[in-house]
Write an enzyme that holds these catalytic residues in place. Sequence first.
Site, PDB file in Angstrom:
ATOM      1  CE  LYS A  22      -9.217  39.027 -34.898  1.00 36.70           C
ATOM      2  NZ  LYS A  22     -10.169  38.644 -34.124  1.00 36.70           N
ATOM      3  CB  CYS A 116     -19.389  44.707 -32.653  1.00 39.07           C
ATOM      4  SG  CYS A 116     -19.455  43.449 -33.067  1.00 39.07           S
ATOM      5  NE  ARG A 121     -18.534  40.691 -29.665  1.00 38.57           N
ATOM      6  CZ  ARG A 121     -17.241  40.366 -29.977  1.00 38.57           C
ATOM      7  NH1 ARG A 121     -17.153  40.967 -31.531  1.00 38.57           N
ATOM      8  NH2 ARG A 121     -16.679  39.876 -29.900  1.00 38.57           N
ATOM      9  N   PRO A 122     -22.341  42.790 -24.318  1.00 41.05           N
ATOM     10  CG  PRO A 122     -23.765  41.696 -23.016  1.00 41.05           C
ATOM     11  CD  PRO A 122     -23.293  41.848 -24.254  1.00 41.05           C
ATOM     12  NE  ARG A 396     -11.155  44.596 -36.668  1.00 41.46           N
ATOM     13  CZ  ARG A 396     -12.088  45.029 -35.410  1.00 41.46           C
ATOM     14  NH1 ARG A 396     -13.670  45.363 -35.970  1.00 41.46           N
ATOM     15  NH2 ARG A 396     -12.172  44.844 -34.374  1.00 41.46           N
TER      16      ARG A 396
HETATM   17  C1  EPZ Z   1     -14.021  36.342 -28.603  1.00 37.39           C
HETATM   18  O1  EPZ Z   1     -14.944  37.404 -28.228  1.00 37.39           O
HETATM   19  C2  EPZ Z   1     -13.464  36.373 -29.584  1.00 37.39           C
HETATM   20  N1  EPZ Z   1     -12.167  37.652 -30.062  1.00 37.39           N
HETATM   21  C3  EPZ Z   1     -14.403  36.424 -30.569  1.00 37.39           C
HETATM   22  O2  EPZ Z   1     -13.488  36.482 -32.595  1.00 37.39           O
HETATM   23  C4  EPZ Z   1     -15.099  35.062 -30.121  1.00 37.39           C
HETATM   24  O3  EPZ Z   1     -16.232  35.090 -32.117  1.00 37.39           O
HETATM   25  C5  EPZ Z   1     -15.605  35.112 -29.087  1.00 37.39           C
HETATM   26  O4  EPZ Z   1     -14.987  34.787 -28.178  1.00 37.39           O
HETATM   27  C6  EPZ Z   1     -16.105  33.771 -29.210  1.00 37.39           C
HETATM   28  O5  EPZ Z   1     -15.679  32.317 -29.525  1.00 37.39           O
HETATM   29  C7  EPZ Z   1     -11.549  37.936 -29.101  1.00 37.39           C
HETATM   30  O6  EPZ Z   1     -11.154  36.961 -28.328  1.00 37.39           O
HETATM   31  C8  EPZ Z   1     -10.718  38.831 -29.078  1.00 37.39           C
HETATM   32  P1  EPZ Z   1     -17.904  36.226 -25.460  1.00 37.39           P
HETATM   33  P2  EPZ Z   1     -15.610  37.281 -27.641  1.00 37.39           P
HETATM   34  O7  EPZ Z   1     -17.028  36.757 -24.190  1.00 37.39           O
HETATM   35  O8  EPZ Z   1     -14.795  36.870 -26.178  1.00 37.39           O
HETATM   36  C9  EPZ Z   1     -21.970  36.619 -24.838  1.00 37.39           C
HETATM   37  C10 EPZ Z   1     -13.187  37.257 -34.668  1.00 37.39           C
HETATM   38  O9  EPZ Z   1     -14.126  36.757 -36.026  1.00 37.39           O
HETATM   39  N2  EPZ Z   1     -21.159  37.259 -22.839  1.00 37.39           N
HETATM   40  O10 EPZ Z   1     -17.386  34.361 -25.445  1.00 37.39           O
HETATM   41  O11 EPZ Z   1     -16.140  39.338 -27.272  1.00 37.39           O
HETATM   42  C11 EPZ Z   1     -21.385  37.583 -25.550  1.00 37.39           C
HETATM   43  O12 EPZ Z   1     -22.460  38.748 -25.967  1.00 37.39           O
HETATM   44  C12 EPZ Z   1     -13.838  37.709 -32.866  1.00 37.39           C
HETATM   45  O13 EPZ Z   1     -12.335  36.586 -33.820  1.00 37.39           O
HETATM   46  C13 EPZ Z   1     -22.558  38.609 -21.987  1.00 37.39           C
HETATM   47  O14 EPZ Z   1     -23.920  38.628 -22.136  1.00 37.39           O
HETATM   48  O15 EPZ Z   1     -17.514  37.063 -26.872  1.00 37.39           O
HETATM   49  C14 EPZ Z   1     -21.903  36.576 -26.335  1.00 37.39           C
HETATM   50  O16 EPZ Z   1     -23.563  36.319 -26.893  1.00 37.39           O
HETATM   51  C15 EPZ Z   1     -15.909  38.058 -33.372  1.00 37.39           C
HETATM   52  N3  EPZ Z   1     -22.416  39.282 -21.274  1.00 37.39           N
HETATM   53  C16 EPZ Z   1     -21.194  35.327 -25.879  1.00 37.39           C
HETATM   54  O17 EPZ Z   1     -21.699  35.594 -24.106  1.00 37.39           O
HETATM   55  C17 EPZ Z   1     -20.522  39.378 -20.993  1.00 37.39           C
HETATM   56  O18 EPZ Z   1     -19.650  39.828 -20.249  1.00 37.39           O
HETATM   57  C18 EPZ Z   1     -19.892  34.828 -25.959  1.00 37.39           C
HETATM   58  O19 EPZ Z   1     -19.289  35.811 -25.929  1.00 37.39           O
HETATM   59  C19 EPZ Z   1     -19.722  38.815 -22.194  1.00 37.39           C
HETATM   60  C20 EPZ Z   1     -20.239  37.763 -23.001  1.00 37.39           C
END
Ligand code: EPZ
Length: 416
Positions: A22, A116, A121-122, A396
């Site tokens: 996914k 969510c 998740r900013p 999903r």
């Molecule tokens: C991806 O989400 C995945 N989704 C998530 O999978 C996964 O849990 C996550 O990466 C971590 O591995 C997809 O790939 C579609 P991040 P993403 O940006 O990219 C913070 C699932 O179950 N952050 O790596 O949204 C954020 O809040 C889903 O399949 C900022 O602060 O995660 C988090 O604490 C759930 N500012 C951390 O970084 C930003 O601009 C990691 O988030 C972006 C992120």
Amino acid sequence: MQKLAIQGGSPLNGEVNISGAKNAALPILCASLLSSDSLHFDNVPELNDISTMCKLLQQMGVTIEANGRQRVLSAAHIDKLEAPYDMVKTMRASILVLGPLLARFGEARVSLPGGCAIGSRPVDLHIKGLQAMGAEIQIEHGYIHAQSKRLKGARIFFDLVSVTGTENLMMAAALADGVTILENAAREPEVVDLANCLISMGASIEGAGSDTICITGTERLHGAIHCIMPDRIESGTFLVAAASAGGNITLTNARADILDNVLEKLQEAGALIKVSGNLINLQMHKRPLAVNVRTAPYPAFPTDMQAQFMAMNTIAEGSSMVVETIFENRFMHVQELRRLGAQIEVEGNTAVIKGCSRLEGATIMATDLRASASLVIAGLAAQGETIVDRIYHLDRGYEHIESKLSALGAQIRRIK
Ligand code: EPZ
């Protein structure tokens, strides 16, 4: 609201085919916006999030021909550069259209994704990176409005490792003028799969899979054919289910080389694991041993496997500690597992689990995608019947999970 009814206590035996990933398919579908040529994708999983992403792209003007797990996308005639709130609020990954729209068309209006269940998740790192590449960005009425004549290559350092942040900026940089260096980039295999797809479209990308990715922008990108990599989280989920319920399962079309940490933890729990080519076999004929996990960016233990291992730990021998360092609220499954009799104490981002010899089935409620998987695993290992409610979360990210589990001998059925 659909539910799953699970009669616990049956071991899992047999073969299960792993679907396309996914979290690789979602950014790769968005990459179609970067070219006016057609893109042919294979092994696209049949998931609600994939349908949502396809609808989002189609309302912009992307044409999509579907044939089983194949998709042919063409962004030759895009007439809308917007991702509306009512679609983005159901799937945060919609943010992945921002980079491609801005890079190819010079403008994009994308709703700010709400928070969510698992955290706020900013998307500040996505925005900061695009601004570093010269984009003018206003946040107004809950929308990100981005404009840019032509993005310029830039050196971008991520304060936090962000998977979709890395993916968004890698796609934007592919059409930018000059060289972009992404530092402290995400190393997840899904980032590598996206990079391989972009390279097959003519992009010049080096270092994907490491924490420094170098992209040299080109004028345009051409069509390509790409097969989506197998889903490592679906793979891990089935392996943990078999380690919890007991049995002997073989995953087909899987990749063990991207699951090192998960396989090591399962062996620590007492599972016997054999790998040959794209097959992963797991045998478990005793109660699992409790294992400690601490989530962190790839190649460390994946946050998307945390809830599943917690379910296994609730019936394991001994006590364990689960530390969630990525998301601030990813313990929503705890109170539901407690309803089955699990003994879990939570202090901040740390949960301590005291393994008990048996869980009792009950009615429980899914809250987010991976928490739902955790509840199914616990239901398989519990005595008696467990009803898991709100399983739209599960749909999903897991393709026909109850059919795959039934084929392995689980007593599980969907209640309309
Ligand atoms: C991806 O989400 C995945 N989704 C998530 O999978 C996964 O849990 C996550 O990466 C971590 O591995 C997809 O790939 C579609 P991040 P993403 O940006 O990219 C913070 C699932 O179950 N952050 O790596 O949204 C954020 O809040 C889903 O399949 C900022 O602060 O995660 C988090 O604490 C759930 N500012 C951390 O970084 C930003 O601009 C990691 O988030 C972006 C992120």
